[in-house]
Design an enzyme around this catalytic site. Structure first.
Site, PDB file in Angstrom:
ATOM      1  CG  HIS A  50     -37.083  30.698 -12.363  1.00 54.10           C
ATOM      2  ND1 HIS A  50     -35.745  30.982 -12.383  1.00 54.10           N
ATOM      3  CD2 HIS A  50     -37.784  31.731 -12.721  1.00 54.10           C
ATOM      4  CE1 HIS A  50     -35.644  31.991 -13.121  1.00 54.10           C
ATOM      5  NE2 HIS A  50     -36.836  32.581 -13.262  1.00 54.10           N
ATOM      6  CG  ASP A  85     -33.645  31.768  -9.550  1.00 51.53           C
ATOM      7  OD1 ASP A  85     -33.839  30.503  -9.471  1.00 51.53           O
ATOM      8  OD2 ASP A  85     -32.522  32.293 -10.077  1.00 51.53           O
TER       9      ASP A  85
END
Ligand SMILES: *[C@@H]1O[C@H](CO)[C@@H](O)[C@H](O)[C@H]1NC(C)=O
Ligand SMILES: *[C@@H]1O[C@H](CO)[C@@H](O)[C@H](O)[C@H]1NC(C)=O
Ligand SMILES: *[C@@H]1O[C@H](CO)[C@@H](O)[C@H](O)[C@H]1NC(C)=O
Ligand SMILES: *[C@@H]1O[C@H](CO)[C@@H](O)[C@H](O)[C@H]1NC(C)=O
Ligand SMILES: *[C@@H]1O[C@H](CO)[C@@H](O)[C@H](O)[C@H]1NC(C)=O
Length: 394
Positions: free
Chosen positions: A242, A219
């Site tokens: 991310h 993430d």
């Protein structure tokens, strides 16, 4: 010796004296050493050492002048643990071995919680293994949060350096209600596809420094939540993951503003996003302002620059309406490298509170080094300076 020579000679002696005093006081601060094995911890990787760690913590924390908690090499199994302050002096939590989390689900939103401590240093060459693979498939978006490997609550003046965090069940590090937390020379890893394994998540905190940290995870490498000010991120290698993200913002009522974020000299590679600001739609009002991204290298990043004020994952937002999060004074300076998609810049701001003062200064974002990328902007008040690839959006 002339009087001015004498003066400088005395001055240098005085400086040396100060350095010695300083060294002595540092030695004093880490003077008392408490080895977890002396309190019954076992490095065999099989015995639960939680109680031994708690006893060591209590002893060190109550020691006048603080001290060092020494965790030798070996593998220590630890259950959910809370290390509470305040303590009677600075604490050094020196990890040389491997700390291993329990398998599967846990009841709390942390594995190890450090709380209400002024002057904590976590250092050493050891590692934390959150045993994420045993829990990731059990994560439920609507349930309570799974445990972050390390959570900080109400901390001040913390330094975390040298250690490695692998396979957290949720965030690797979570900072809440803290002031003055410094991460340096760390390594954070989890697989690309692991859910919610943010590297460092910051909320309701200020004066945070993240320097020389390598983050490959599933993430956000770093995520900055509501109520946060004065964050300096530099020399971070991020990817996969991310990217570096401000948000999500506007999920709840009465969120604090985000003010003062500087991200410089970072490499972002093979990530879903590069530099992102995102807010839910619809959302209650709050602000993000005074943000600078400077000198960032992108390598095959899907969305190198993205402001998304229509964030709504797993189609959970039923009401129509705009985000009321006001984004202003955001600078993107010297952002270079390659995009993995045509879209180099996407600024999708809120219709009712358009983005103000977005500066793009020196962009060079290409698709695989050759073709130019595109820029799409809506509801954004922009200023352009210097070279622009992709070319200016209107
Ligand atoms: C540590 O101290 C706390 C608070 O004083 C106490 O509740 C706890 O039982 C102690 N734990 C151990 C293992 O000594
Ligand atoms: C960074 O951390 C590693 C691993 O703990 C250590 O070996 C190294 O000496 C540290 N480097 C610096 C510059 O502090
Ligand atoms: C942060 O700390 C405050 C005060 O202790 C607490 O009420 C809140 O629930 C915490 N938030 C998170 C996300 O842990
Ligand atoms: C981060 O990665 C760089 C490049 O691979 C390496 O030189 C550096 O030692 C790494 N730092 C840490 C803290 O692992
Ligand atoms: C902007 O943020 C930086 C970094 O936190 C801070 O030093 C500066 O004072 C802030 N400027 C304003 C006008 O708030």
């Amino acid at each position: 010796m002339t009087s001015s020579h004498f003066f400088f000679h005395s001055l240098s002696l005085f400086v040396i004296f100060l350095i010695i005093i300083n060294k002595v006081s540092q030695v004093h601060a880490i003077g008392s050493v408490f080895n977890v094995q002396d309190f019954g911890a076992s490095p065999d990787g099989k015995t639960d050492s939680s109680q031994a760690f708690l006893k060591t913590w209590n002893q060190t924390c109550q020691n006048n002048g603080g001290g060092t908690i020494l965790i030798p090499t070996g593998t220590f199994l630890l259950n959910t643990l809370t290390f509470n302050g305040p303590c009677k002096g600075p604490i050094f939590f020196n990890i040389n071995g491997l700390l291993k989390a329990p398998l599967g689900k846990c009841k709390d939103d942390y594995w190890i919680l450090f709380q209400h401590i002024d002057g904590l240093t976590i250092n050493g060459e050891g590692s934390l293994d959150g045993q994420g693979p045993s829990a990731w498939s059990l994560n439920n978006a609507n349930g309570p949060n799974p445990p972050s490997s390390i959570k900080f609550n109400g901390m001040s003046n913390a330094l975390i350096q040298g250690i490695t965090s692998i396979n957290s069940k949720f965030f690797h590090f979570q900072i809440n209600k803290s002031k003055g937390v410094h991460f340096q020379n760390l390594s954070i890893t989890a697989p690309d596809e692991s859910p919610n394994t943010d590297g460092i998540h910051i909320g309701d905190s200020n004066d945070i420094i993240i320097n020389r940290v390598n983050i490959s995870t599933g993430d956000d490498c770093v995520s900055i939540g509501p109520g946060t000010s004065n964050v300096h991120i530099s020399e971070v290698n991020c990817g996969p993951g991310h990217g570096i993200s401000i948000g999500s913002l506007g999920k709840y009522q009465n969120e604090g503003d985000v003010n003062g974020v500087i991200v410089t000299n970072c490499n972002i590679g093979k990530t879903q996003n590069g530099l992102r600001i995102k807010s839910w739609a619809p959302s209650p009002p709050s602000k993000v302002f005074n943000v600078t991204f400077d000198n960032i290298n992108m390598n095959y990043v899907e969305n190198p620059i993205i402001i998304d004020q229509h964030y709504c994952p797993h189609s959970s937002c039923k009401n129509e309406g705009d985000s009321q999060v006001q984004i202003s004074d955001v600078k993107f300076i010297n952002i270079k490298g390659t995009s993995a998609s045509k879209e180099g810049v996407v600024l999708d701001c809120s219709k009712s509170v358009p983005c103000q003062g977005i500066e793009l200064r020196g962009l060079e974002l290409t698709l695989n080094g050759q073709q130019t990328t595109t820029a799409t902007c809506s509801n954004a008040n922009m200023n352009f300076f210097g070279p622009q690839t992709p070319s200016e959006c209107t």
